[in-house]
Design a protein around this motif. Structure first.
Motif, PDB file in Angstrom:
ATOM      1  N   SER A  48     -14.152  21.736 -44.937  1.00  0.00           N
ATOM      2  CA  SER A  48     -13.670  22.291 -43.669  1.00  0.00           C
ATOM      3  C   SER A  48     -12.254  21.799 -43.372  1.00  0.00           C
ATOM      4  O   SER A  48     -11.432  22.552 -42.860  1.00  0.00           O
ATOM      5  N   VAL A  49     -11.965  20.551 -43.744  1.00  0.00           N
ATOM      6  CA  VAL A  49     -10.605  20.039 -43.561  1.00  0.00           C
ATOM      7  C   VAL A  49      -9.627  20.837 -44.417  1.00  0.00           C
ATOM      8  O   VAL A  49      -8.565  21.268 -43.971  1.00  0.00           O
ATOM      9  N   THR A  50     -10.035  21.041 -45.664  1.00  0.00           N
ATOM     10  CA  THR A  50      -9.180  21.790 -46.584  1.00  0.00           C
ATOM     11  C   THR A  50      -8.900  23.186 -46.070  1.00  0.00           C
ATOM     12  O   THR A  50      -7.761  23.667 -46.086  1.00  0.00           O
ATOM     13  N   GLU A  51      -9.951  23.805 -45.561  1.00  0.00           N
ATOM     14  CA  GLU A  51      -9.779  25.167 -45.051  1.00  0.00           C
ATOM     15  C   GLU A  51      -8.819  25.202 -43.875  1.00  0.00           C
ATOM     16  O   GLU A  51      -8.002  26.109 -43.749  1.00  0.00           O
ATOM     17  N   GLN A  52      -8.953  24.172 -43.009  1.00  0.00           N
ATOM     18  CA  GLN A  52      -8.065  24.127 -41.846  1.00  0.00           C
ATOM     19  C   GLN A  52      -6.607  24.004 -42.268  1.00  0.00           C
ATOM     20  O   GLN A  52      -5.737  24.695 -41.763  1.00  0.00           O
ATOM     21  N   VAL A  53      -6.383  23.102 -43.216  1.00  0.00           N
ATOM     22  CA  VAL A  53      -5.011  22.903 -43.664  1.00  0.00           C
ATOM     23  C   VAL A  53      -4.499  24.136 -44.394  1.00  0.00           C
ATOM     24  O   VAL A  53      -3.364  24.565 -44.211  1.00  0.00           O
ATOM     25  N   GLN A 251       3.616  21.226 -47.486  1.00  0.00           N
ATOM     26  CA  GLN A 251       2.336  21.322 -46.790  1.00  0.00           C
ATOM     27  C   GLN A 251       1.175  20.852 -47.675  1.00  0.00           C
ATOM     28  O   GLN A 251       0.238  20.233 -47.223  1.00  0.00           O
ATOM     29  N   SER A 252       1.291  21.179 -48.972  1.00  0.00           N
ATOM     30  CA  SER A 252       0.180  20.830 -49.866  1.00  0.00           C
ATOM     31  C   SER A 252       0.085  19.326 -50.089  1.00  0.00           C
ATOM     32  O   SER A 252      -0.959  18.811 -50.466  1.00  0.00           O
ATOM     33  N   ASP A 253       1.204  18.612 -49.853  1.00  0.00           N
ATOM     34  CA  ASP A 253       1.130  17.155 -49.921  1.00  0.00           C
ATOM     35  C   ASP A 253       0.183  16.629 -48.856  1.00  0.00           C
ATOM     36  O   ASP A 253      -0.650  15.760 -49.108  1.00  0.00           O
ATOM     37  N   ALA A 254       0.328  17.192 -47.675  1.00  0.00           N
ATOM     38  CA  ALA A 254      -0.547  16.811 -46.573  1.00  0.00           C
ATOM     39  C   ALA A 254      -1.992  17.127 -46.920  1.00  0.00           C
ATOM     40  O   ALA A 254      -2.907  16.342 -46.670  1.00  0.00           O
ATOM     41  N   LEU A 255      -2.167  18.289 -47.540  1.00  0.00           N
ATOM     42  CA  LEU A 255      -3.504  18.726 -47.912  1.00  0.00           C
ATOM     43  C   LEU A 255      -4.127  17.749 -48.904  1.00  0.00           C
ATOM     44  O   LEU A 255      -5.258  17.299 -48.737  1.00  0.00           O
ATOM     45  N   SER A 256      -3.354  17.395 -49.929  1.00  0.00           N
ATOM     46  CA  SER A 256      -3.918  16.507 -50.950  1.00  0.00           C
ATOM     47  C   SER A 256      -4.191  15.124 -50.374  1.00  0.00           C
ATOM     48  O   SER A 256      -5.146  14.455 -50.767  1.00  0.00           O
ATOM     49  N   ALA A 257      -3.344  14.716 -49.421  1.00  0.00           N
ATOM     50  CA  ALA A 257      -3.594  13.432 -48.771  1.00  0.00           C
ATOM     51  C   ALA A 257      -4.915  13.476 -48.011  1.00  0.00           C
ATOM     52  O   ALA A 257      -5.748  12.577 -48.118  1.00  0.00           O
ATOM     53  N   LEU A 258      -5.119  14.566 -47.287  1.00  0.00           N
ATOM     54  CA  LEU A 258      -6.356  14.715 -46.505  1.00  0.00           C
ATOM     55  C   LEU A 258      -7.578  14.763 -47.413  1.00  0.00           C
ATOM     56  O   LEU A 258      -8.587  14.111 -47.163  1.00  0.00           O
ATOM     57  N   THR A 259      -7.478  15.572 -48.479  1.00  0.00           N
ATOM     58  CA  THR A 259      -8.634  15.686 -49.366  1.00  0.00           C
ATOM     59  C   THR A 259      -8.911  14.367 -50.069  1.00  0.00           C
ATOM     60  O   THR A 259     -10.057  14.017 -50.270  1.00  0.00           O
ATOM     61  N   SER A 260      -7.861  13.636 -50.397  1.00  0.00           N
ATOM     62  CA  SER A 260      -8.116  12.364 -51.083  1.00  0.00           C
ATOM     63  C   SER A 260      -8.814  11.396 -50.144  1.00  0.00           C
ATOM     64  O   SER A 260      -9.670  10.626 -50.562  1.00  0.00           O
ATOM     65  N   VAL A 261      -8.472  11.479 -48.859  1.00  0.00           N
ATOM     66  CA  VAL A 261      -9.151  10.623 -47.885  1.00  0.00           C
ATOM     67  C   VAL A 261     -10.633  10.971 -47.817  1.00  0.00           C
ATOM     68  O   VAL A 261     -11.504  10.110 -47.922  1.00  0.00           O
TER      69      VAL A 261
END
Lengths: 391, 241
Positions: A48-53, A251-261
């Motif tokens: 769901s986080v990934t989808e939001q980003v 933007q995808s940097d933010a995404l990968s940071a979120l997914t890694s978390v």
């Protein structure tokens, strides 16, 4: 002795002592349930986080121009020209924004004024409700036209139609040519309390030369990296190697940071659940040891009539493997149920992965083999005469 | 070769000794025992407890290895074999009949009888057939799906005998087969064992009961780890080798 026979024997032994078998399996059941449910919830959260980003646009880049003083900032035409120089750019929208008050009649509203071009709507995913968006011609001839956000429209005009009306921005009259559809809030604030005017007009209005921000949309998320490299090369060229003059945000940097978390979180959850599996395995070993002692005489009889070390070893190994495997299957079932229950009760996203389910199952079988090894070996090593004499 | 095989007895034990070490002292459970058993023989080994008869039975039954001496079983020296080989020999050459029946209580009669055949690796269909045949021989074909607890002591011992018979081993080794039975069923079981001998099975019976031993064709006495042929004496025993 073949394996089918050994499986039959093990099954018979497990079924002959149902309560004990169930209690023995309980550790594994709880462990596997925890693994399945927690990982499903964790992966659901990740998804769901990934989808939001991703809804923000994964192929979106933001370039901030800091410049070296006002004179050497990037001109609009230069900014737009980058699109032709760097491969993979779909849209490029320079933007200068400032927060200022907008007036219509007696209504005054402080909104974000964005000076930009036609691509902005495409990059930022704005849709026009009525009227039109800005066009290149507006920039070319310094048109004083404005496209306003849905909230701004209702704030200033109430239920009246804003199209063709004039609003005052810092005392200058702008004609409203379009109203945007509602877009909702994002982390950067309301998307609907905006007024968009041509970039060139904004420069004049704010008396500032050059572009402060450029929004770039790449053709696909795959080419993002090459676009970033291209942009940086161009900008470095323009600012004569002064890399402090610009920033490219991905933007995808933010995404990968979120997914890694959230991946780390999922891993931690799985780790905790894995420990409970290990504890379950120790439970199995414990009961198997008791079982070997209890069945010493049986082992003696089996050995006397021709069972080899291997036969006894396999018998007990398969028994513990079956206990843990059965526990695993039950755990998977309960885990899926628990995750589904939790997702409905707490309104959480869940995602099952067949990989995790397989891993949980095979890991529990492996636990059975691992912790069955010691008791099975103990049973296999019994001497037939001693075992027969055991009361 | 065929003539040679005929003269070779089923069991030939030569100067067999078994020593136990107990707290630093060496105990001679078997002291240079020699014994020959021919095919079709019915031998009773009699002796009081502590005489070494259990040790002898364990060695004959390949449950235990001797310290020294030779043990030829069915034409093969088995006294120095490793555990897995011994398991094979037990499975194929020896049928055990124990005092306490030693049936697996969780299994039905037929499953108990099938057990040695399972370890021999006989396919399920043939196994079942052989087990039923063995149970028929002991007259329990009506009760093949009963568990030991649902059978009387005599019936349990007959299941145990069927189990010993199922693999068709050359030797039946009976350790106090009537010890856990009342006189009447004991007599029945003994009668049955005699019948088996009459059918050609070689039987070695271990007992402490003189009366039971008299039902055998040949009686051997064991005392303090030494063997004595009853009536015939040591000489005859050696002449038969």
């Amino acid at each position: 002795m073949n394996f089918i026979q050994a499986f039959k024997m093990a099954l018979m032994s497990i079924l002959s002592n149902k309560l004990r078998s169930l209690l023995t399996m309980l550790g594994i059941i709880i462990g596997v349930t925890a693994v399945i449910a927690l990982v499903a919830l964790g992966q659901g959260a990740t998804k769901s986080v990934t989808e939001q980003v991703e809804s923000l646009g994964t192929n979106l880049l933001t370039v901030n121009i800091l410049g070296r003083g006002t004179t050497s900032t990037l001109k609009v035409t230069e900014a737009v020209a980058i699109a032709d120089k760097v491969e993979g750019i779909k849209y490029i929208a320079p933007a200068n924004s400032q927060s200022t008050s907008v007036k219509y009649g007696t209504n005054t509203k402080t909104v974000s004024i964005v000076g930009t071009n036609a691509d902005y709507a495409l990059v930022k995913d704005y849709k026009v409700a009525t009227g039109r968006f800005l066009a290149q011609i507006d920039l070319d001839v310094y048109q004083k036209v404005a496209v306003i956000g849905s909230t701004t429209a209702t704030d200033l005009f109430g239920f009246g139609s804003p199209l063709g009306e004039y609003i005052l921005i810092q005392g200058t009259r702008f004609k409203v040519v379009g109203v945007l559809e509602e877009k909702g809030d994002s982390t950067t604030g309301s998307n609907d309390e905006v007024v968009m005017i041509p970039e060139t007009s904004a420069e004049r209005l704010f008396k500032s030369k050059g572009v402060r921000t450029i929004y770039v949309q790449a053709e696909t998320p795959e080419v993002i990296d090459s676009v970033v490299t291209g942009l940086e090369a161009e900008l470095s060229d323009h600012f004569r190697g002064n890399t402090d003059s610009y920033r490219v945000f991905n933007q995808s940097d933010a995404l990968s940071a979120l997914t890694s978390v959230s991946d780390t979180l999922t891993l931690a959850l799985a780790g905790i659940a894995g420990i409970s599996l290990l504890v379950g395995g120790i439970g199995i070993m414990n009961i198997m040891l008791v079982s070997v002692t209890e069945r010493t005489r049986e082992i003696g009889i089996r050995k006397a009539i021709g069972a080899k070390k291997r036969d006894i070893l396999i018998q007990f190994l398969i028994e513990s493997m079956m206990l843990s495997g059965l526990g695993g299957v039950l755990g998977i079932g309960i885990g899926i149920g628990a995750a589904k229950g939790a997702s409905t009760v707490f309104n959480m996203d869940i995602q099952f992965s067949i990989n995790i389910i397989m891993v949980a199952f095979f890991f529990s079988v492996f636990i059975g083999v691992l912790f069955g090894m010691f008791p099975a070996n103990k049973a296999a090593k019994l001497k037939p005469i001693d075992a027969l004499r055991y009361e | 070769m065929t003539t040679l095989a005929k003269v070779e007895p089923l069991i030939r034990i030569k100067e067999l000794s078994k020593q136990y070490r107990m707290g630093g002292e060496t105990l001679n459970a078997l002291d240079k025992v020699s014994l020959t058993v021919e095919k079709g023989d019915f031998l009773a080994i009699i002796g009081p407890s502590g005489s070494g008869k259990s040790t002898l039975m364990n060695v004959i039954g390949c449950l235990d290895a001797p310290t020294s001496g030779e043990y030829w079983l069915d034409g093969a020296e088995v006294s120095r074999l490793k555990e897995n080989k011994l398991a094979d020999i037990r499975n194929q050459k020896i049928g055990f009949i124990f005092q306490g029946f030693n049936l697996l209580t969780k299994l039905t009669a037929i499953e108990n009888v099938e057990l040695p055949l399972i370890y021999r690796g006989i396919p399920a269909k043939q196994r079942k057939q052989q087990a039923i045949e063995a149970l028929k021989k002991v007259g329990l074909e009506e009760r093949i799906h009963h568990r030991p607890v649902e059978l009387s002591g005599g019936q349990q011992q007959r299941v145990a005998i069927a189990r010993a018979l199922a693999g068709n081993p050359p030797i039946l080794l009976a350790d106090e087969p009537t010890g856990a039975l009342d006189t009447k069923t004991g007599k029945e079981v003994m009668g049955f064992i005699k019948e088996l001998n009459a059918l050609g099975h070689t039987i070695i019976l271990i007992t402490h009961d003189i009366e039971i031993s008299h039902q055998a064709k040949r009686v051997v006495k064991i005392m303090d780890g030494k063997l004595n042929e009853e009536g015939g004496g040591q000489d005859e025993l050696h002449t038969s080798i």
